[in-house]
Design a protein around this motif. Structure first.
Motif, short mmCIF file in Angstrom:
data_model
loop_
_atom_site.label_atom_id
_atom_site.label_comp_id
_atom_site.label_asym_id
_atom_site.label_seq_id
_atom_site.Cartn_x
_atom_site.Cartn_y
_atom_site.Cartn_z
N ALA A 31 0.82 -1.22 0.00
CA ALA A 31 0.00 0.00 0.00
C ALA A 31 0.85 1.26 0.00
O ALA A 31 0.53 2.24 -0.69
N ASN B 270 -2.28 6.63 -1.22
CA ASN B 270 -3.29 5.73 -0.66
C ASN B 270 -3.75 6.19 0.72
O ASN B 270 -4.85 5.82 1.17
N TYR C 83 -11.04 7.34 5.60
CA TYR C 83 -9.74 7.09 5.00
C TYR C 83 -8.68 6.79 6.05
O TYR C 83 -7.68 6.14 5.77
N TRP D 182 -6.91 0.99 5.71
CA TRP D 182 -5.90 -0.08 5.65
C TRP D 182 -5.79 -0.85 6.96
O TRP D 182 -4.95 -1.74 7.08
#
Length: 225
Positions: A46, A52, A216, A220
């Motif tokens: 990532a 990202n 956001y 991840w």
């Protein structure tokens, strides 16, 4: 009153066995068990593109349209806000470029220092869960609500501080910080198990405080519950 360390031990019992060993495979196994990660290779890749970890308004494909709305406003205060936001985006880009250039060892050291500062802030404010954290910072940010990011980068060389000790650097960490703690501490088999548990606890807080429009921040590190 129980400290944050008691909370860490109480809430992370499920991963004690998983973090106890030292093999790389064990770190990957913990990642798969803890996160909504189907493709571990993609998760580790990532940060090959640091955008990202940007909020939507800052990503290259969107930022110019976003900023133009402010530039074209007839209101002076709105235009001023747009100029400030543009500066923050430039600072994010600079911070992202620097972090991308760091070695794994440097990123591990940065993540460890950040974790230590984070835990000290949690203890100082007697925060042991996400509700208390939300009350403390009113959801304004997660990366630097008590200056932990600022204190962390102040440990670095002056050259690095110029690029990281900025509003944009802290803004980048809003999206990257939880991932950094997960990857370079919590899922790092070279790190002591107790520190890995502490990192996983902070990652949980990060995830729980990153809902809604600020999702956001946790895209991840979405934990399974």
């Amino acid at each position: 009153m129980k400290t944050i360390f008691h909370k860490i031990l109480a809430t992370t019992a499920l991963c004690l066995a998983a973090v106890g060993g030292s093999s790389c495979q064990q770190g990957v196994s913990l990642l798969e068990e803890s996160l909504h990660v189907k493709d571990t290779a993609a998760w580790y890749a990532a940060e090959n593109d640091m955008t990202n970890f940007y909020d939507v308004s800052a990503i290259p494909a969107v930022r110019e349209s976003y900023l133009n709305d402010f530039r074209q406003s007839s209101d002076a205060s709105t235009r001023a806000f747009g100029r400030e936001r543009e500066q923050i985006i430039r600072e994010m880009d600079a911070a992202a470029t620097l972090i991308s250039s760091m070695s794994q060892a440097e990123k591990e050291a940065l993540a460890m220092a950040y974790l230590q500062e984070y835990i000290e802030s949690l203890d100082k404010h007697h925060i042991s869960d996400s509700a208390q954290l939300k009350d403390n910072n009113r959801n304004k940010n997660i990366s630097n609500w008590d200056g932990m990011y600022t204190r962390t980068v102040e440990r670095l060389s002056q050259e690095k501080q110029v690029l990281l000790n900025t509003k944009g650097g802290a803004r980048l960490m809003e999206g990257y910080g939880g991932y950094m703690l997960a990857r370079y501490v919590a899922f790092n088999p070279k790190i002591d198990a107790s520190m890995r548990r502490k990192a996983l606890f902070v990652v949980d807080l990060w995830n729980e405080c990153s809902d809604g429009e600020n999702g956001y921040r946790s895209q991840w590190i979405r934990r399974k519950h």
